[in-house]
Design a protein around this motif. Structure first.
Motif, PDB file in Angstrom:
ATOM      1  N   ARG A   1       0.835  -1.204   0.000  1.00  0.00           N
ATOM      2  CA  ARG A   1       0.000   0.000   0.000  1.00  0.00           C
ATOM      3  C   ARG A   1       0.872   1.257   0.000  1.00  0.00           C
ATOM      4  N   GLU A   2       1.957   1.243   0.759  1.00  0.00           N
ATOM      5  CA  GLU A   2       2.852   2.399   0.793  1.00  0.00           C
ATOM      6  C   GLU A   2       3.516   2.607  -0.569  1.00  0.00           C
ATOM      7  N   ALA A   3       3.929   1.511  -1.211  1.00  0.00           N
ATOM      8  CA  ALA A   3       4.551   1.622  -2.536  1.00  0.00           C
ATOM      9  C   ALA A   3       3.546   2.124  -3.566  1.00  0.00           C
ATOM     10  N   MET A   4       2.305   1.653  -3.480  1.00  0.00           N
ATOM     11  CA  MET A   4       1.273   2.104  -4.404  1.00  0.00           C
ATOM     12  C   MET A   4       0.959   3.586  -4.202  1.00  0.00           C
ATOM     13  N   GLN A   5       1.032   4.060  -2.959  1.00  0.00           N
ATOM     14  CA  GLN A   5       0.823   5.479  -2.720  1.00  0.00           C
ATOM     15  C   GLN A   5       1.899   6.308  -3.413  1.00  0.00           C
ATOM     16  N   GLN A   6       3.131   5.793  -3.429  1.00  0.00           N
ATOM     17  CA  GLN A   6       4.206   6.489  -4.129  1.00  0.00           C
ATOM     18  C   GLN A   6       3.946   6.507  -5.632  1.00  0.00           C
ATOM     19  N   LEU A   7       3.486   5.377  -6.180  1.00  0.00           N
ATOM     20  CA  LEU A   7       3.159   5.326  -7.606  1.00  0.00           C
ATOM     21  C   LEU A   7       2.000   6.267  -7.938  1.00  0.00           C
ATOM     22  N   ALA A   8       1.095   6.451  -6.981  1.00  0.00           N
ATOM     23  CA  ALA A   8      -0.004   7.393  -7.202  1.00  0.00           C
ATOM     24  C   ALA A   8       0.521   8.823  -7.281  1.00  0.00           C
ATOM     25  N   LEU A   9       1.527   9.145  -6.450  1.00  0.00           N
ATOM     26  CA  LEU A   9       2.138  10.468  -6.511  1.00  0.00           C
ATOM     27  C   LEU A   9       2.855  10.683  -7.839  1.00  0.00           C
ATOM     28  N   GLU A  10       3.401   9.613  -8.396  1.00  0.00           N
ATOM     29  CA  GLU A  10       4.104   9.707  -9.667  1.00  0.00           C
ATOM     30  C   GLU A  10       3.156   9.721 -10.856  1.00  0.00           C
ATOM     31  N   GLY A  11       1.880   9.416 -10.603  1.00  0.00           N
ATOM     32  CA  GLY A  11       0.903   9.436 -11.679  1.00  0.00           C
ATOM     33  C   GLY A  11       0.714   8.111 -12.387  1.00  0.00           C
ATOM     34  N   ALA A  12       1.312   7.045 -11.875  1.00  0.00           N
ATOM     35  CA  ALA A  12       1.197   5.739 -12.526  1.00  0.00           C
ATOM     36  C   ALA A  12      -0.115   5.052 -12.206  1.00  0.00           C
ATOM     37  N   VAL A  13      -0.639   5.261 -10.995  1.00  0.00           N
ATOM     38  CA  VAL A  13      -1.898   4.646 -10.588  1.00  0.00           C
ATOM     39  C   VAL A  13      -2.749   5.702  -9.902  1.00  0.00           C
ATOM     40  N   GLU A  14      -4.011   5.374  -9.700  1.00  0.00           N
ATOM     41  CA  GLU A  14      -4.911   6.248  -8.965  1.00  0.00           C
ATOM     42  C   GLU A  14      -5.655   5.432  -7.924  1.00  0.00           C
TER      43      GLU A  14
ATOM     44  N   GLN B   1      19.535  18.199  -9.695  1.00  0.00           N
ATOM     45  CA  GLN B   1      18.099  18.424  -9.872  1.00  0.00           C
ATOM     46  C   GLN B   1      17.684  18.131 -11.311  1.00  0.00           C
ATOM     47  N   LEU B   2      18.524  18.509 -12.254  1.00  0.00           N
ATOM     48  CA  LEU B   2      18.241  18.212 -13.661  1.00  0.00           C
ATOM     49  C   LEU B   2      18.144  16.711 -13.881  1.00  0.00           C
ATOM     50  N   VAL B   3      19.077  15.962 -13.319  1.00  0.00           N
ATOM     51  CA  VAL B   3      19.081  14.509 -13.486  1.00  0.00           C
ATOM     52  C   VAL B   3      17.822  13.904 -12.890  1.00  0.00           C
ATOM     53  N   ARG B   4      17.421  14.385 -11.715  1.00  0.00           N
ATOM     54  CA  ARG B   4      16.239  13.830 -11.049  1.00  0.00           C
ATOM     55  C   ARG B   4      14.972  14.090 -11.848  1.00  0.00           C
ATOM     56  N   ILE B   5      14.796  15.325 -12.308  1.00  0.00           N
ATOM     57  CA  ILE B   5      13.584  15.673 -13.056  1.00  0.00           C
ATOM     58  C   ILE B   5      13.530  14.928 -14.388  1.00  0.00           C
ATOM     59  N   ALA B   6      14.667  14.890 -15.091  1.00  0.00           N
ATOM     60  CA  ALA B   6      14.706  14.201 -16.382  1.00  0.00           C
ATOM     61  C   ALA B   6      14.452  12.708 -16.217  1.00  0.00           C
ATOM     62  N   ASP B   7      14.956  12.121 -15.145  1.00  0.00           N
ATOM     63  CA  ASP B   7      14.751  10.688 -14.923  1.00  0.00           C
ATOM     64  C   ASP B   7      13.286  10.395 -14.618  1.00  0.00           C
ATOM     65  N   ASP B   8      12.623  11.280 -13.891  1.00  0.00           N
ATOM     66  CA  ASP B   8      11.198  11.092 -13.602  1.00  0.00           C
ATOM     67  C   ASP B   8      10.374  11.153 -14.886  1.00  0.00           C
ATOM     68  N   LEU B   9      10.676  12.112 -15.753  1.00  0.00           N
ATOM     69  CA  LEU B   9       9.972  12.203 -17.038  1.00  0.00           C
ATOM     70  C   LEU B   9      10.247  10.977 -17.898  1.00  0.00           C
ATOM     71  N   HIS B  10      11.488  10.518 -17.871  1.00  0.00           N
ATOM     72  CA  HIS B  10      11.863   9.333 -18.655  1.00  0.00           C
ATOM     73  C   HIS B  10      11.097   8.111 -18.163  1.00  0.00           C
TER      74      HIS B  10
END
Length: 282
Positions: A122-135, A220-229
């Motif tokens: 459930r905690e991992a799924m909450q993180q995926l929800a923050l990333e926009g992968a699940v709702e 910060q650039l690496v982190r943001i670009a990796d999230d978009l990737h």
């Protein structure tokens, strides 16, 4: 009958004699005494057989504290480690298409699948929800977000706006020897693409791009670009095989071709390859 000499009971406590088994060499007296776990006496108020936990034993300077024994309470880091492992497993299942877009998955069911309780899932799924992968679906679980080609094109555009200028700047400033050091990562993407495993290729692909962008020295650039990737690697509504083995191999080949151009300091070819790498991503 009263006598002038001291009564034996009046002898001060510090005047008691020292037994032979209490005598210690002078060198040991200068060192703090450390009792072993089973060496407690009745003066401690405990039975001699009482065992002190190993973690409670004083640690001398320069001595590493031993790892906790089996059965002892686990530190909090173990909980975070399980959550991180489940998060990685869910991300892999998502990219591989094992978690289908539009489907709802409950934390207890996924926990049974991974052999853990529902809490870290459930905690991992909450993180995926923050990333926009699940709702979140109240009282049911988590639904995998359905994504279309338009969203993928938007992500590619944003990545291009961020990464292309940085890569072109690095192409003019980074020496060829530094680019040559990235050759193993580029070759790893080719092997991963040849395997046909989307999850394996997704990780190696991001590793290569992170290494390239890291040369800019902007965390910060690496982190943001990796999230978009990462978002760009999620499967589309059409199914997990929207990019087949041939597409993965072609994408990986662009990595090696890009390195060749960077090492040769051919800026014209570098710009063409970088633009194609993002606009051609699907």
């Amino acid at each position: 009958m009263h006598t002038d000499g001291p009564h034996p009971a009046a002898r001060p406590p510090y005047a008691r004699s020292v037994r032979a088994d209490e005598a210690r060499p002078q060198a040991e007296e200068a060192r703090p005494a450390v009792r072993e776990p089973n060496a407690r006496s009745a003066r401690d108020g405990e039975a001699p057989s009482a065992v002190r936990p190993e973690s409670a034993r004083p640690v001398r300077a320069g001595e590493a504290r031993p790892a906790p024994r089996a059965g002892t309470s686990r530190p909090v880091v173990q909980r975070a480690s399980v959550r991180g492992q489940i998060l990685d497993a869910l991300r892999t299942a998502l990219v591989a298409g094992e978690l289908a877009p539009g489907e709802v998955y409950s934390a207890p069911a996924l926990g049974e699948r991974f052999g853990v309780s529902a809490t870290p899932v459930r905690e991992a799924m909450q993180q995926l929800a923050l990333e926009g992968a699940v709702e979140v679906v109240p009282n049911r679980g988590f639904r995998v977000v359905e994504r279309g080609t338009r969203e993928l094109a938007e992500l590619a555009e944003i990545r291009g706006l961020i990464e292309v200028p940085v890569m072109l700047r690095l192409a003019r400033t980074v020496p060829a020897a530094r680019w040559a050091e990235l050759r193993p990562l580029a070759e790893a993407t080719v092997r991963a693409a040849s395997s046909g495993c989307r999850a394996t290729y997704a990780e190696s692909d991001r590793s290569f791009h992170r290494a390239v962008l890291a040369l800019a020295g902007n965390a910060q650039l690496v982190r943001i670009a990796d999230d978009l990737h990462r978002r760009a690697q999620w499967p589309l509504v059409g199914g997990p095989v929207s990019r087949g083995r041939a597409d993965l191999v072609a994408d990986a080949a662009e990595h090696t071709a890009l390195l060749d151009a960077l090492i040769a300091e051919d800026l014209v070819v570098v710009q063409a390859l970088v633009q194609e790498h993002f606009t051609g991503a699907s």
